[in-house]
Write an enzyme that holds these catalytic residues in place. Sequence first.
Site, PDB file in Angstrom:
ATOM      1  N   ASN A 174       0.816  -1.150   0.003  1.00  0.00           N
ATOM      2  CA  ASN A 174      -0.030  -0.077   0.039  1.00  0.00           C
ATOM      3  C   ASN A 174       0.977   1.202  -0.004  1.00  0.00           C
ATOM      4  O   ASN A 174       1.345   1.732   1.122  1.00  0.00           O
ATOM      5  CB  ASN A 174      -0.986  -0.009   1.268  1.00  0.00           C
ATOM      6  CG  ASN A 174      -1.730  -0.996   1.167  1.00  0.00           C
ATOM      7  OD1 ASN A 174      -3.002  -1.164   0.381  1.00  0.00           O
ATOM      8  ND2 ASN A 174      -1.740  -2.160   1.904  1.00  0.00           N
ATOM      9  N   GLU A 175       1.307   1.708  -1.148  1.00  0.00           N
ATOM     10  CA  GLU A 175       1.931   2.839  -1.239  1.00  0.00           C
ATOM     11  C   GLU A 175       1.442   4.170  -0.862  1.00  0.00           C
ATOM     12  O   GLU A 175       0.202   4.059  -0.586  1.00  0.00           O
ATOM     13  CB  GLU A 175       2.453   2.937  -2.741  1.00  0.00           C
ATOM     14  CG  GLU A 175       3.040   1.721  -3.254  1.00  0.00           C
ATOM     15  CD  GLU A 175       4.539   1.597  -3.067  1.00  0.00           C
ATOM     16  OE1 GLU A 175       5.131   2.100  -1.850  1.00  0.00           O
ATOM     17  OE2 GLU A 175       5.328   0.833  -3.685  1.00  0.00           O
ATOM     18  N   PRO A 176       2.214   5.305  -0.732  1.00  0.00           N
ATOM     19  CA  PRO A 176       1.537   6.550  -0.489  1.00  0.00           C
ATOM     20  C   PRO A 176       0.495   6.865  -1.542  1.00  0.00           C
ATOM     21  O   PRO A 176       0.683   6.613  -2.377  1.00  0.00           O
ATOM     22  CB  PRO A 176       2.735   7.609  -0.452  1.00  0.00           C
ATOM     23  CG  PRO A 176       4.064   6.671   0.005  1.00  0.00           C
ATOM     24  CD  PRO A 176       3.673   5.147  -0.955  1.00  0.00           C
TER      25      PRO A 176
END
Length: 245
Positions: A151-153
């Site tokens: 879950n990336e920025p």
Amino acid sequence: MNRYQLKFFADSQEASVFVAHEIANLIRQKNKNGEYCVLGLATGSTPKSIYKELIRLHKEEGLSFKKVYSFNLDEYYPMEPNSLNSYVRFMKEQLFNHVDIPAENYFIPDGTISADKIKEFCAAYEQKIEALGGLDFQLLGIGGNGHIGFNEPGSLINSGTRLMMLDHATRVAAASEFGGQLSKVPKKAITLGVEKILQAKRIVLLAWGERKALVLKAAIEGPVDETLPASYLQTHADTLFVIDN
Ligand code: PGA
């Protein structure tokens, strides 16, 4: 008032033994009550020493994984399960091949699924977790950019399990595992969403070494927002951050 706890250890080895024993105790407690234990597991360099201790507990102290279910956080996409960089291969080599978990009890996102089936696959992955009563325990690392799982920025707090475009920083950090060639690092991955991670009853996030210090400080003390997905853990009722000095 933050609800999370912090625990510091002299080094990552000591910390890993502590966390492995927490997992072992949970498995034993659940099994004693006639229940399965549902684990959320992670890959990367950070949890390796925990798996090593779990294997020792299995071989030397009779810890059984026969009544354990396990769901991994993520897998690169596309990725063949036997490939050197597959998280399926990682989990088999680091843990599953060395303990007595039945092959039908562990789940890892499928990096070979056709693009038009990914949505369906992700929904089914979440449903399997729900059908087992949710995750009892989620193990997490933290990316240099604050990601949890992949879950990336930019990932929302209620984001579901999905195909994610990887950040450039994530791909650069992974390049060493791909022979130092950035072009070989997949651009996408399937990740368990933030929502399911936060639904785990207990979360333990591990971070070793100076390179994680700043991002960890931001995740623990900074604002809770999508620029740093690990900050969402501040909203969880039972999270422990396990850190080396
Ligand atoms: P690492 O990765 O354990 O290899 O540092 C952690 C992560 O990216 O979540």
